[in-house]
Write a protein that holds these residues in place. Structure first.
Motif, short mmCIF file in Angstrom:
data_model
loop_
_atom_site.label_atom_id
_atom_site.label_comp_id
_atom_site.label_asym_id
_atom_site.label_seq_id
_atom_site.Cartn_x
_atom_site.Cartn_y
_atom_site.Cartn_z
N UNK A 14 0.81 -1.16 -0.08
CA UNK A 14 0.02 0.01 -0.06
C UNK A 14 0.81 1.31 0.13
N UNK A 15 2.21 0.92 -0.35
CA UNK A 15 3.26 2.22 -0.01
C UNK A 15 2.70 3.33 -0.99
N UNK A 16 2.68 3.01 -2.14
CA UNK A 16 2.22 3.91 -3.34
C UNK A 16 1.18 4.64 -3.00
N UNK A 17 0.14 4.08 -2.68
CA UNK A 17 -1.02 4.58 -2.36
C UNK A 17 -0.86 5.48 -1.28
N UNK A 18 0.02 5.57 -0.25
CA UNK A 18 -0.05 6.32 0.72
C UNK A 18 0.91 7.49 0.33
N UNK A 19 1.72 7.41 -0.61
CA UNK A 19 2.71 8.60 -0.66
C UNK A 19 2.38 9.29 -2.15
N UNK A 20 1.15 9.89 -2.13
CA UNK A 20 1.08 10.43 -3.68
C UNK A 20 1.89 11.56 -3.77
N UNK A 21 1.96 12.00 -5.22
CA UNK A 21 3.18 13.06 -5.34
C UNK A 21 2.37 14.52 -4.61
N UNK A 22 0.92 14.40 -4.56
CA UNK A 22 0.44 15.51 -3.63
C UNK A 22 -0.61 15.09 -2.93
N UNK A 23 -0.79 15.40 -1.83
CA UNK A 23 -2.00 15.09 -0.80
C UNK A 23 -2.06 16.26 0.19
N UNK A 24 -3.30 16.60 0.20
CA UNK A 24 -4.13 17.38 1.06
C UNK A 24 -4.83 16.86 1.89
N UNK A 25 -4.62 17.01 3.48
CA UNK A 25 -5.28 16.41 4.48
C UNK A 25 -6.08 17.38 5.29
N UNK A 26 -7.22 17.52 5.24
CA UNK A 26 -8.17 18.55 6.20
C UNK A 26 -7.44 19.99 6.13
N UNK A 27 -7.30 20.34 4.75
CA UNK A 27 -6.23 21.57 4.71
C UNK A 27 -7.24 22.79 4.87
N UNK A 28 -6.93 23.91 5.68
CA UNK A 28 -7.48 24.90 5.78
C UNK A 28 -6.64 26.13 5.67
N UNK A 29 -7.07 27.43 5.52
CA UNK A 29 -6.36 28.53 5.31
C UNK A 29 -7.25 29.65 5.74
N UNK A 30 -6.64 30.48 6.74
CA UNK A 30 -7.44 31.37 7.27
C UNK A 30 -6.64 32.80 6.94
N UNK A 31 -6.96 34.16 6.43
CA UNK A 31 -6.55 35.17 6.41
C UNK A 31 -6.80 36.29 7.40
#
Lengths: 269, 275
Positions: A14-31
């Motif tokens: 499952x390694x490849x599945x878990x290391x994608x080239x880009x992964x966002x996990x519950x990303x949030x951004x406040x200004x």
């Protein structure tokens, strides 16, 4: 595939599945701060596979550019995490490159010198790079303009030069922030086909942000639809149209079907 | 090949229709004729007025011409030209060097910028001429205090335009350089500084006009040589044609030094201007 690092304690398969080239996990951004705080991006999770062409589409102010800048390590997330091949992205990395809506070509450098910018910044030798830059410019169809200054180029040619500079940098992941948004429709079609060409030949991963639904569908393996205030990922739509894609495809019922689906997602929220 | 190649190929020389070129030439001739006509009219008006007005107030053109010819034969005049030219050049170079250096430092380090800002605002509001007596006391009247005044006067236009020019780098350009992991020094040298050059040269040229002012005013205050001193002493002796002649010489000197900066700009900025 065996070159992929094995995560400590991870299951091998499952390694490849878990290391994608880009992964966002519950990303949030406040200004902003205090009462003037604005939530620009809210709880975005997504994965981009190696070699994929993903487009993110949404209206102005949905935080899609912010998302891209966080992926490029140019901005920090307020919450959640962003990683590339299992490594947290906290600052710009050599295997992640970015292209902008403006071509950002410097008027004091010739087109060739602009393409050589990544080489100069890396303090590498120009010698061999120069030949490669010329070859890339030739492939982009603007080889004859290598010694011209960017102000002598049309908007479409300027973006070709900007894309060539990105290829010169040679990142595995190319992040493109509305790169053709300022172009007229003809140059835009032209650039879309050119990008597909480059992508198919290079095998690189592309994440492209756009506010054109047509463009998003035409280019993508998957379209991620974002809705504004706060920016949320509403839906991911698979585009199973055959490749190579041609402009004539945009008139087919299959294409229109997907465009309608994107519209439905955007309109329903 | 992209379809827009042909359309946007830079316009080369030639290929201009003959009729249009002829019209342009005539138009330019017409402009030249109009400009010359203004000069002729002005001199005629001047000659006529000189007959009516007291010659101490308005010297006739012929007298001014004679005065100019006399002066150019006198060594003291040429040494005065040399003094004023040196004051302008040294003062300009000094002020420009300090202005550029401080602008670079202010753009590079935010702390310096914030610390400098109030002083720059306050100090730029001060009419620099009032500092002249202080400078004279510190370094002596004549050339030293005049150069000091010119340095101070040239500093501001250079600093302000260089600072604005260096700060106007686009967000995308900054992001591009950061994504390439450029060092702050590379950003400054490869992007900010070349991008600021047109603005910087605007400041350098403005500084040169200020340098002429600084040099003459400085010489008014106790100098024993220089074009400002000459104007002052001829005026005191009511030798009006000579006052006019020196004013003309000074204007030519200022123009010459201004064009020297313009020439420098053309040598440095070799790329086509942004539309």
């Amino acid at each position: 595939m065996s070159t992929e690092p094995i995560a400590p304690g991870g299951a091998g398969g499952a390694t490849l599945e878990h290391h994608p080239i880009l992964r966002f996990d519950g990303l949030s951004k406040e200004f902003g701060r205090g009462g003037a705080r604005v939530l620009a991006v809210d709880d975005v999770s997504l994965e981009v596979r190696e070699g994929e062409l993903v487009t993110i589409v949404g209206p102005s102010g949905c935080g899609k550019s912010t998302l891209l800048k966080i992926a490029a390590g140019l901005q920090r997330a307020s919450g959640g995490s962003v990683s590339s091949r299992g490594e947290e992205v906290t600052s710009p990395s050599p295997h992640i490159g970015m292209m902008f809506q403006t071509p950002v070509l410097f008027p004091w450098r010739t087109t060739l010198e602009n393409v050589l910018l990544p080489v100069d910044v890396a303090k590498a030798d120009r010698g061999a790079a120069q030949t490669r830059a010329q070859t890339l410019l030739d492939r982009a169809g603007i080889g004859a303009f290598a010694q011209r200054y960017p102000t002598e180029l049309s908007g479409g040619m300027q973006q070709r030069a900007a894309l060539t500079r990105l290829l010169m940098q040679d990142p595995d992941l190319m992040l493109m922030d509305e790169p053709f948004g300022a172009l007229d429709e003809f140059s835009r079609d032209d650039m879309n086909l050119h990008l597909l060409d480059v992508w198919a030949q290079s095998g690189k991963t592309v994440v492209l942000v756009t506010h054109s639904i047509q463009e998003a569908v035409f280019l993508a393996d998957r379209v991620m639809v974002m809705t504004p205030r706060p920016g949320r990922l509403a839906e991911t739509i698979e585009v199973d149209l055959p490749r190579p894609r041609e402009l004539a495809m945009t008139t087919t019922p299959e294409f229109q079907e997907i465009v309608l689906e994107v519209r439905r997602v955007l309109g329903a929220l | 090949m992209p379809s827009e190649v042909a359309v946007h190929a830079p316009a080369g020389a030639g290929g201009e229709p003959l009729a249009r070129r002829l019209r342009g030439l005539l138009l330019r001739r017409w402009h030249l004729a109009a400009t010359l006509a203004v000069v002729v009219l002005a001199v005629l008006l001047w000659s006529w007025l000189a007959k009516v007005v007291n010659p101490i107030l308005l010297a006739p053109p012929g007298d001014v011409w004679d005065a100019l010819r006399t002066l150019t034969g006198v060594g003291a005049f040429w040494s005065s030209v040399g003094v004023t030219a040196r004051e302008m050049a040294i003062g300009w170079a000094g002020g420009v060097a300090i202005g550029l250096a401080l602008a670079l430092v202010a753009v590079r380090w935010k702390t310096v910028r914030d610390a400098l800002y109030p002083y720059v605002v306050v100090f730029s509001a001060v009419p620099k001429v009032v500092l002249l007596p202080l400078f004279a006391a510190w370094v002596g009247v004549g050339m030293p205090s005049t150069i000091m005044l010119t340095v101070v006067a040239c500093f501001f236009p250079t600093y302000v335009s260089a600072f604005v020019g260096l700060s106007q780098t686009s967000g995308d350009a900054l992001d591009l350089m950061r994504s390439l992991r450029a060092k702050p020094r590379q950003l400054l040298l490869m992007v900010q500084l070349p991008g600021a050059l047109p603005m910087i040269f605007t400041g350098l040229k403005a500084s040169m006009t200020v340098a002429a002012l600084g040099a003459v005013v400085g010489e008014f205050y106790g100098a024993r040589t220089g074009l400002g001193f000459l104007i002052n002493s001829y005026a005191t002796n009511l030798e009006t044609p000579y006052v006019y002649a020196v004013i003309i010489a000074l204007s030519l000197l200022a123009l010459l030094l201004y064009f020297a900066v313009e020439l420098l700009q053309r040598l440095v900025i070799r790329w086509p201007a942004s539309p």
